[in-house]
Scaffold this active site. Structure first.
Site, PDB file in Angstrom:
ATOM      1  N   LYS A  47       0.856  -1.206   0.000  1.00 52.10           N
ATOM      2  CA  LYS A  47       0.000   0.000   0.000  1.00 52.10           C
ATOM      3  C   LYS A  47       0.882   1.243   0.000  1.00 52.10           C
ATOM      4  CE  LYS A  47      -1.696   1.607   4.082  1.00 52.10           C
ATOM      5  NZ  LYS A  47      -1.425   3.023   4.385  1.00 52.10           N
ATOM      6  N   ASN A  48       1.909   1.241   0.898  1.00 51.58           N
ATOM      7  CA  ASN A  48       2.686   2.471   1.108  1.00 51.58           C
ATOM      8  C   ASN A  48       3.704   2.739   0.008  1.00 51.58           C
ATOM      9  OD1 ASN A  48       1.133   2.903   3.300  1.00 51.58           O
ATOM     10  ND2 ASN A  48       2.671   2.282   4.803  1.00 51.58           N
ATOM     11  N   CYS A  75      -4.415  12.475  12.417  1.00 54.03           N
ATOM     12  CA  CYS A  75      -5.262  11.275  12.486  1.00 54.03           C
ATOM     13  C   CYS A  75      -5.115  10.733  13.899  1.00 54.03           C
ATOM     14  CB  CYS A  75      -4.831  10.261  11.428  1.00 54.03           C
ATOM     15  SG  CYS A  75      -3.250   9.535  11.800  1.00 54.03           S
ATOM     16  N   ARG A 129       0.708  14.308  12.370  1.00 55.03           N
ATOM     17  CA  ARG A 129       1.092  14.047  10.969  1.00 55.03           C
ATOM     18  C   ARG A 129       1.444  15.360  10.243  1.00 55.03           C
ATOM     19  NH1 ARG A 129      -0.842   8.850   9.830  1.00 55.03           N
ATOM     20  NH2 ARG A 129       0.822   8.757   8.303  1.00 55.03           N
ATOM     21  N   ASP A 172       4.644   0.365  12.064  1.00 57.37           N
ATOM     22  CA  ASP A 172       3.408  -0.241  11.542  1.00 57.37           C
ATOM     23  C   ASP A 172       3.229  -1.685  11.979  1.00 57.37           C
ATOM     24  OD1 ASP A 172       3.534   1.507   8.337  1.00 57.37           O
ATOM     25  OD2 ASP A 172       2.995   2.153  10.350  1.00 57.37           O
ATOM     26  N   ARG A 216      -8.713  -0.238   4.478  1.00 52.14           N
ATOM     27  CA  ARG A 216      -7.842   0.759   3.847  1.00 52.14           C
ATOM     28  C   ARG A 216      -6.532   0.134   3.402  1.00 52.14           C
ATOM     29  NH1 ARG A 216      -7.203   6.326   6.893  1.00 52.14           N
ATOM     30  NH2 ARG A 216      -5.803   6.425   5.124  1.00 52.14           N
TER      31      ARG A 216
HETATM   32  C1  EPZ Z   1       4.371   6.733   6.156  1.00 55.32           C
HETATM   33  O1  EPZ Z   1       3.685   7.812   6.773  1.00 55.32           O
HETATM   34  C2  EPZ Z   1       3.389   5.569   6.126  1.00 55.32           C
HETATM   35  N1  EPZ Z   1       2.207   5.936   5.361  1.00 55.32           N
HETATM   36  C3  EPZ Z   1       2.966   5.196   7.551  1.00 55.32           C
HETATM   37  O2  EPZ Z   1       2.148   4.041   7.446  1.00 55.32           O
HETATM   38  C4  EPZ Z   1       4.217   4.830   8.341  1.00 55.32           C
HETATM   39  O3  EPZ Z   1       3.846   4.545   9.674  1.00 55.32           O
HETATM   40  C5  EPZ Z   1       5.200   6.008   8.312  1.00 55.32           C
HETATM   41  O4  EPZ Z   1       5.508   6.337   6.936  1.00 55.32           O
HETATM   42  C6  EPZ Z   1       6.492   5.680   9.029  1.00 55.32           C
HETATM   43  O5  EPZ Z   1       7.081   4.559   8.456  1.00 55.32           O
HETATM   44  C7  EPZ Z   1       2.266   5.923   4.003  1.00 55.32           C
HETATM   45  O6  EPZ Z   1       3.295   5.660   3.405  1.00 55.32           O
HETATM   46  C8  EPZ Z   1       1.003   6.274   3.278  1.00 55.32           C
HETATM   47  P1  EPZ Z   1       6.672  10.074   8.189  1.00 55.32           P
HETATM   48  P2  EPZ Z   1       4.343   9.306   6.732  1.00 55.32           P
HETATM   49  O7  EPZ Z   1       6.622  11.288   7.350  1.00 55.32           O
HETATM   50  O8  EPZ Z   1       5.026   9.509   5.440  1.00 55.32           O
HETATM   51  C9  EPZ Z   1       6.559  13.354  11.664  1.00 55.32           C
HETATM   52  C10 EPZ Z   1       0.271   2.702   7.814  1.00 55.32           C
HETATM   53  O9  EPZ Z   1      -0.154   2.138   8.828  1.00 55.32           O
HETATM   54  N2  EPZ Z   1       6.681  14.327  10.582  1.00 55.32           N
HETATM   55  O10 EPZ Z   1       7.884   9.204   8.138  1.00 55.32           O
HETATM   56  O11 EPZ Z   1       3.293  10.264   7.138  1.00 55.32           O
HETATM   57  C11 EPZ Z   1       5.228  12.651  11.646  1.00 55.32           C
HETATM   58  O12 EPZ Z   1       4.257  13.407  12.335  1.00 55.32           O
HETATM   59  C12 EPZ Z   1       0.770   4.127   7.891  1.00 55.32           C
HETATM   60  O13 EPZ Z   1       0.359   2.159   6.681  1.00 55.32           O
HETATM   61  C13 EPZ Z   1       6.838  15.672  10.912  1.00 55.32           C
HETATM   62  O14 EPZ Z   1       6.868  16.045  12.076  1.00 55.32           O
HETATM   63  O15 EPZ Z   1       5.420   9.147   7.908  1.00 55.32           O
HETATM   64  C14 EPZ Z   1       5.523  11.335  12.329  1.00 55.32           C
HETATM   65  O16 EPZ Z   1       5.477  11.526  13.735  1.00 55.32           O
HETATM   66  C15 EPZ Z   1       0.614   4.722   9.274  1.00 55.32           C
HETATM   67  N3  EPZ Z   1       6.954  16.577   9.897  1.00 55.32           N
HETATM   68  C16 EPZ Z   1       6.964  11.042  11.915  1.00 55.32           C
HETATM   69  O17 EPZ Z   1       7.512  12.291  11.456  1.00 55.32           O
HETATM   70  C17 EPZ Z   1       6.918  16.205   8.569  1.00 55.32           C
HETATM   71  O18 EPZ Z   1       7.035  17.079   7.690  1.00 55.32           O
HETATM   72  C18 EPZ Z   1       7.071  10.020  10.789  1.00 55.32           C
HETATM   73  O19 EPZ Z   1       6.340  10.528   9.704  1.00 55.32           O
HETATM   74  C19 EPZ Z   1       6.745  14.827   8.267  1.00 55.32           C
HETATM   75  C20 EPZ Z   1       6.644  13.907   9.284  1.00 55.32           C
END
Ligand code: EPZ
Length: 441
Positions: free
Chosen positions: A24-25, A123, A128, A314, A406
């Site tokens: 998915k990701n 969420c 996020r 995850d 989802r």
């Molecule tokens: C991706 O989310 C995945 N989703 C998530 O999977 C996964 O948990 C996550 O990566 C970490 O591996 C998809 O790919 C669609 P991040 P993403 O940017 O890209 C903070 C699932 O269950 N952050 O690495 O949103 C953020 O708030 C989902 O399939 C900032 O602060 O993850 C989080 O605490 C859940 N500022 C942390 O970093 C930013 O600009 C990691 O976020 C971006 C992120």
């Protein structure tokens, strides 16, 4: 209108082989990346899940045509024609449904030099934020303004290469930066880039389209910008979903297995495999399969979720369930999201003993779980609750299963093929509160 639930009978086992779907990701971002090339992209091994439907709708709103199936495969292939994309606006209604829609930001800026995308909300698992996305894109020459909940991006002077250092190896920020940098003039270096396998899959597709990305999967990724017009559509096969695979492996570990997951590289799951072995499981691997079995008792464990190649957040809920079934005290620390322990409260309704202290969950395992009515708080927690029901005493009824839909294709069917006694349907099919389609109410 009553919503469907999943009912599962306990004291059961999961054995056999399950085909893992495409990730998915990764697929969500591959669809977004197709915006950069005019013409017909074919993306294979795309899971049939609702998040993909939403991302497909996003592209259709932009003017693309997205069809499932081609002559060789009816449902796991997406045929995307981006020739007629004529908009760079992504509506709130879709972004609010799925925050991953923000992944169109980079490619829209790459293609049009502009984008108008609804700000994604938070969420259940956290705020996020997208500050790293924005700061990185600003370094490439993008100006942002936020107006009435919409983010306006404008690269007035065009995109130019830059040296970007991410405060945190954000998956989404790395992806958006990659999809803009491929058409920036000059060289971009992304330092402290995310190293997830899905990043490598995206970089591979971008290179198949004519981009020049090197060292994806490492912390320092370099992009040589090319002309937008030189990017062309491609055919790409999505990598297997390591999180779906890890979820089923936990199911096999819980009940003893042997359980085999097919169509996923064990290279994506080193940490999860190491933790399964630490907890007393036997794990055998091949090029594209992993088999888990267990004869000994489950052992407690210490887990820290971290960016890849650290332990994946995850899989945190799934391993919390495993820890709850292991005699002894386990400690699980969630370092990636600020609020990803809601699953613990649902598992406690089934009798698990879990104390949350800041971002640590102390799991006093070993008590037999009791079947109970529970609710999914996010897709991974939902999937884990169903697994909990398979080993609990009695029946478990899992609500809010749209979360599961989802990210898990045919989760009930796959579990049933492994021996689970499981159904999905309306909670009270014969109850007067259940609205029947077509009857006067
Ligand atoms: C991706 O989310 C995945 N989703 C998530 O999977 C996964 O948990 C996550 O990566 C970490 O591996 C998809 O790919 C669609 P991040 P993403 O940017 O890209 C903070 C699932 O269950 N952050 O690495 O949103 C953020 O708030 C989902 O399939 C900032 O602060 O993850 C989080 O605490 C859940 N500022 C942390 O970093 C930013 O600009 C990691 O976020 C971006 C992120």
């Amino acid at each position: 209108m009553a919503k469907e639930i999943i009912s599962v009978q306990g004291n059961n086992t999961l054995t056999g082989t399950v085909q893992i779907s495409g990730a998915k990701n990764s697929a969500l971002k591959l669809i977004a990346a197709s915006i950069l090339a005019q013409g017909r992209c074919v993306i294979r091994n795309v899971p049939c899940i609702s998040d993909i439907d939403v991302m497909s709708e996003v592209l259709e709103v932009l003017g693309a045509s997205v069809k499932r199936g081609d002559e060789s495969d009816d449902e796991h292939t997406l045929v995307i024609d981006t020739s007629s994309i004529d908009s760079y606006e992504t509506p709130y209604e879709l972004v609010s449904k799925m925050r991953a829609s923000i992944s169109v930001l980079g490619p829209l800026i790459g293609r049009f030099g502009r984008a108008l995308v609804a700000m994604p909300g938070g969420c259940q698992i956290g705020a996020r934020k997208i500050d790293m996305h924005l700061r990185g894109l600003e370094a490439l020459g993008v100006e942002f303004s936020i107006d009435h909940g919409y983010l306006t991006a404008d690269a007035k002077e065009g995109l130019h290469g830059a040296h970007v250092v991410l405060d945190f190896p954000s998956v989404g920020a790395t992806e958006n930066l990659l999809m803009a940098a491929v058409v920036a003039s000059g060289t971009t270096v992304i330092a402290n880039a995310a190293r997830e396998p899905e990043i490598v899959d995206l970089a591979n597709m971008l290179n198949e389209m004519g981009a020049k990305v090197s060292d994806a999967g490492s912390s320092i990724v370099t992009v040589e910008g090319v002309e937008l017009s030189s990017l062309h559509p491609c055919e790409h096969v999505t990598v297997g979903d390591r999180i779906e695979a890890g979820t089923f492996l936990v199911g096999g570990a819980l009940t003893g297995g042997p359980l085999t997951v097919m169509n996923v590289s064990p290279d994506y799951l080193h940490m999860a495999i190491a933790k399964l072995r630490e907890m007393g499981c036997m794990v055998r691997v091949g090029a594209d399969w992993i088999t888990v079995s267990r004869e000994a008792k489950l052992l407690p464990v210490e887990i820290q979720t971290l960016p890849h190649p650290g332990f994946p957040t995850d899989l945190q809920a799934q391993f919390m369930l495993l820890a709850a079934c292991a005699k002894g005290t386990s400690v699980i620390t969630e370092n990636v999201f600020e609020n990803r322990f809601m699953f613990a409260a649902e598992l406690a309704r089934m009798g698990a003993e879990i104390v949350i202290e800041d971002h640590h969950a102390i799991v006093r395992g070993g008590r037999k779980l009791q079947g109970a009515p529970v609710s999914s708080t996010d897709l991974r927690a939902g999937a884990a609750l169903v697994l909990a029901g398979i080993v609990a005493e009695g029946e478990t009824r899992v609500h809010k299963i749209d979360h599961i839909d989802r990210g898990y294709e045919n989760y009930v069917g796959k579990l049933r093929s492994l021996g689970a006694e499981i159904t999905r349907g309306l909670p009270y099919p014969n109850h007067r509160h259940t609205v029947r389609i077509g009857t006067d109410i």
